[in-house]
Enzyme design. Structure first.
Site, PDB file in Angstrom:
ATOM      1  N   TYR A 196       0.122  -3.581   5.541  1.00 12.90           N
ATOM      2  CA  TYR A 196      -0.514  -2.469   4.822  1.00 12.90           C
ATOM      3  C   TYR A 196      -1.686  -1.909   5.655  1.00 12.90           C
ATOM      4  CZ  TYR A 196      -3.514  -0.364   1.183  1.00 12.90           C
ATOM      5  OH  TYR A 196      -4.326   0.471   0.454  1.00 12.90           O
ATOM      6  N   GLY A 254      -0.476  -1.981  -3.672  1.00  8.25           N
ATOM      7  CA  GLY A 254      -0.707  -2.892  -4.792  1.00  8.25           C
ATOM      8  C   GLY A 254      -1.801  -3.862  -4.421  1.00  8.25           C
ATOM      9  N   LYS A 268      -2.100   1.794   7.611  1.00  6.26           N
ATOM     10  CA  LYS A 268      -3.259   2.678   7.386  1.00  6.26           C
ATOM     11  C   LYS A 268      -3.886   3.083   8.723  1.00  6.26           C
ATOM     12  CE  LYS A 268      -3.635   3.025   2.853  1.00  6.26           C
ATOM     13  NZ  LYS A 268      -3.287   4.280   2.186  1.00  6.26           N
ATOM     14  N   ASP A 271       3.693  13.279  -7.571  1.00  5.47           N
ATOM     15  CA  ASP A 271       3.868  11.820  -7.600  1.00  5.47           C
ATOM     16  C   ASP A 271       5.314  11.490  -7.957  1.00  5.47           C
ATOM     17  OD1 ASP A 271       3.533   8.881  -8.293  1.00  5.47           O
ATOM     18  OD2 ASP A 271       1.436   9.405  -8.024  1.00  5.47           O
ATOM     19  N   ALA A 284     -10.114  -0.549   3.684  1.00 11.82           N
ATOM     20  CA  ALA A 284     -10.866  -1.618   4.356  1.00 11.82           C
ATOM     21  C   ALA A 284      -9.919  -2.635   4.983  1.00 11.82           C
ATOM     22  CB  ALA A 284     -11.767  -2.319   3.348  1.00 11.82           C
TER      23      ALA A 284
HETATM   24  P1  NAD Z   1      -1.841   3.860  -6.899  1.00 11.87           P
HETATM   25  O1  NAD Z   1      -0.727   2.944  -6.522  1.00 11.87           O
HETATM   26  O2  NAD Z   1      -2.345   3.829  -8.297  1.00 11.87           O
HETATM   27  O3  NAD Z   1      -1.492   5.359  -6.512  1.00 11.87           O
HETATM   28  C1  NAD Z   1      -0.611   5.689  -5.471  1.00 11.87           C
HETATM   29  C2  NAD Z   1       0.402   6.645  -6.026  1.00 11.87           C
HETATM   30  O4  NAD Z   1       1.292   7.055  -4.981  1.00 11.87           O
HETATM   31  C3  NAD Z   1       1.277   6.020  -7.126  1.00 11.87           C
HETATM   32  O5  NAD Z   1       1.140   6.727  -8.345  1.00 11.87           O
HETATM   33  C4  NAD Z   1       2.688   6.137  -6.572  1.00 11.87           C
HETATM   34  O6  NAD Z   1       3.669   6.419  -7.558  1.00 11.87           O
HETATM   35  C5  NAD Z   1       2.540   7.285  -5.589  1.00 11.87           C
HETATM   36  N1  NAD Z   1       3.609   7.252  -4.606  1.00 11.87           N
HETATM   37  C6  NAD Z   1       4.078   6.167  -3.921  1.00 11.87           C
HETATM   38  N2  NAD Z   1       5.126   6.518  -3.187  1.00 11.87           N
HETATM   39  C7  NAD Z   1       5.326   7.839  -3.379  1.00 11.87           C
HETATM   40  C8  NAD Z   1       6.280   8.764  -2.880  1.00 11.87           C
HETATM   41  N3  NAD Z   1       7.236   8.383  -2.030  1.00 11.87           N
HETATM   42  N4  NAD Z   1       6.210  10.054  -3.300  1.00 11.87           N
HETATM   43  C9  NAD Z   1       5.263  10.446  -4.185  1.00 11.87           C
HETATM   44  N5  NAD Z   1       4.320   9.604  -4.687  1.00 11.87           N
HETATM   45  C10 NAD Z   1       4.374   8.317  -4.290  1.00 11.87           C
HETATM   46  O7  NAD Z   1      -3.026   3.516  -5.868  1.00 11.87           O
HETATM   47  P2  NAD Z   1      -4.556   3.960  -5.906  1.00 11.87           P
HETATM   48  O8  NAD Z   1      -5.352   2.745  -6.191  1.00 11.87           O
HETATM   49  O9  NAD Z   1      -4.734   5.175  -6.732  1.00 11.87           O
HETATM   50  O10 NAD Z   1      -4.775   4.305  -4.358  1.00 11.87           O
HETATM   51  C11 NAD Z   1      -4.683   5.641  -3.858  1.00 11.87           C
HETATM   52  C12 NAD Z   1      -4.793   5.585  -2.331  1.00 11.87           C
HETATM   53  O11 NAD Z   1      -6.003   4.936  -1.931  1.00 11.87           O
HETATM   54  C13 NAD Z   1      -3.653   4.819  -1.681  1.00 11.87           C
HETATM   55  O12 NAD Z   1      -3.292   5.475  -0.486  1.00 11.87           O
HETATM   56  C14 NAD Z   1      -4.261   3.480  -1.363  1.00 11.87           C
HETATM   57  O13 NAD Z   1      -3.626   2.851  -0.289  1.00 11.87           O
HETATM   58  C15 NAD Z   1      -5.702   3.873  -1.043  1.00 11.87           C
HETATM   59  N6  NAD Z   1      -6.639   2.754  -1.269  1.00 11.87           N
HETATM   60  C16 NAD Z   1      -6.895   2.328  -2.531  1.00 11.87           C
HETATM   61  C17 NAD Z   1      -7.771   1.262  -2.727  1.00 11.87           C
HETATM   62  C18 NAD Z   1      -8.085   0.748  -4.103  1.00 11.87           C
HETATM   63  O14 NAD Z   1      -8.879  -0.192  -4.211  1.00 11.87           O
HETATM   64  N7  NAD Z   1      -7.513   1.299  -5.170  1.00 11.87           N
HETATM   65  C19 NAD Z   1      -8.382   0.625  -1.634  1.00 11.87           C
HETATM   66  C20 NAD Z   1      -8.075   1.089  -0.354  1.00 11.87           C
HETATM   67  C21 NAD Z   1      -7.230   2.173  -0.178  1.00 11.87           C
END
Ligand code: NAD
Length: 324
Positions: A151, A78, A155, A34, A121
């Site tokens: 976004y 976000g 995806k 990360d 979604a």
């Molecule tokens: P999050 O933002 O907490 O985690 C994503 C992580 O990716 C962060 O810690 C960030 O620092 C890291 N990151 C970003 N750019 C980076 C880079 N260039 N190199 C290395 N690390 C990097 O988000 P989350 O809620 O844990 O979501 C995880 C995944 O699930 C994401 O791909 C998100 O799009 C997907 N997602 C999440 C949700 C949700 O409700 N949380 C819903 C749909 C999809």
């Protein structure tokens, strides 16, 4: 005996840090990657490498072997306040697409066993989500494509990227479309937080009889999935034989006003709702779980209330810690 190995990209994030914990409990050797360490508590990964997955040479350094399982969760992401304002669109597409292009190709070059991609979604067409009582989020409805945000478009193209690597290079890829995952250790303030954490924070900060600000009229609907069930679904999908995108979410749909009432009940507070202009996204959205039930013989069952109780307690503890 050699341990089964897993790489978690995005291991400093919300879902990634929970996933690392679960993989460790299941006996894996885990490397986490990360830009940052987890915000709440230490990582339980055997190795944690801080670096930028947009950099090809960094990717080559950390994806250096044929891991049994690679989970690609890293994304520039976000809540509505980050995704729907339009101010971060170029970064969202550029950063996440670059990560996905790099990770997919390194996984091919190292012949990893299985790759998981976390889609969203947000890929579903906005036009199918105008009715708050009856949104259509069945997997096949993603096409003809018309997501409501950049976004979602990113995806969708990255889903196609991993599917193409699956077809052309016989790489085993699994794709989940997550629906609003929530729970302890998720972002709860600062502008990138999602609805459940934001509402828990606002309710915890409000005085009994006071006011809570809600973006929009609060009649927009959503479903929310507790983190433990997200992780369970992720692991089951990863190890399944199903290659197409699958919803991982809850079918328990509530309006944002109802969500606020639930959190107020947990907190034992009565609050006046003040509706203000703000980014709200589509009018209705909930997971359609027919495909996951059919393909995995499993689907989430925990009530929203049970997850909210744990999340509210955690957000409240964070506020108390900050105040101390
Ligand atoms: P999050 O933002 O907490 O985690 C994503 C992580 O990716 C962060 O810690 C960030 O620092 C890291 N990151 C970003 N750019 C980076 C880079 N260039 N190199 C290395 N690390 C990097 O988000 P989350 O809620 O844990 O979501 C995880 C995944 O699930 C994401 O791909 C998100 O799009 C997907 N997602 C999440 C949700 C949700 O409700 N949380 C819903 C749909 C999809």
């Amino acid at each position: 005996m050699l341990k089964t190995t897993a790489l978690v990209c995005g291991a400093g994030g919300f879902i990634g840090s929970h996933l690392v914990r679960r993989l460790k409990l299941d006996g894996f050797w885990v490397r986490g990657i990360d830009l940052k360490m987890p915000d709440y508590g230490d990582s339980e990964a055997d190795e944690f490498v801080v670096g930028d997955l947009r950099q090809q040479d960094f990717c080559a350094r950390v994806i250096d072997r044929g891991f049994h399982e690679v989970y690609q969760l890293a994304a520039d992401m976000g809540g509505a306040g980050y995704i729907f304002t339009g101010q971060h669109d170029a970064d969202i597409i550029h950063n996440s697409a670059t990560i996905n292009l790099n990770v997919a190709d390194l996984c091919r070059r190292r012949a990893v066993g299985r790759v998981f991609f976390s889609s969203s979604a947000c890929v579903y067409p906005a036009v199918n989500q105008q009715n708050p009582d009856n949104p259509n989020c069945v997997e096949s409805s993603a096409y003809p494509a018309s997501p409501d945000s950049e976004y979602g478009w990113e995806k969708l193209i990255s889903e196609r990227l991993f599917q193409s690597y699956g077809r052309n290079y016989a790489m085993t890829c699994r794709i989940a479309r997550y629906h609003n995952i929530f729970g302890p250790s998720g972002t709860w303030d600062g502008g990138r937080e999602k609805v459940p954490a934001a509402i828990c924070r606002k309710v915890a900060q409000a005085a009994h009889g006071g006011e809570i600000e809600i973006w929009g009229d609060g009649r927009q609907t959503r479903s929310f999935l507790y983190i433990d069930e997200c992780i369970e679904g992720t692991l089951r999908l990863m190890r399944s034989g199903f290659a197409g995108p699958v919803n991982i979410g809850s079918e328990e749909m509530v309006s944002i006003n109802q969500l606020v009432d639930m959190v107020c009940d947990i907190a034992g507070k009565r609050l006046h709702k003040r509706h203000v202009a703000g980014p709200t996204g589509v009018r209705g959205r909930a997971s359609d779980n027919r495909l996951i039930a059919e393909t995995l013989d499993w689907q989430p069952t925990q009530s929203l209330m049970a997850g909210l109780e744990k999340t509210y307690a955690w957000v409240e503890s964070q506020l108390l810690r900050r105040a101390a």
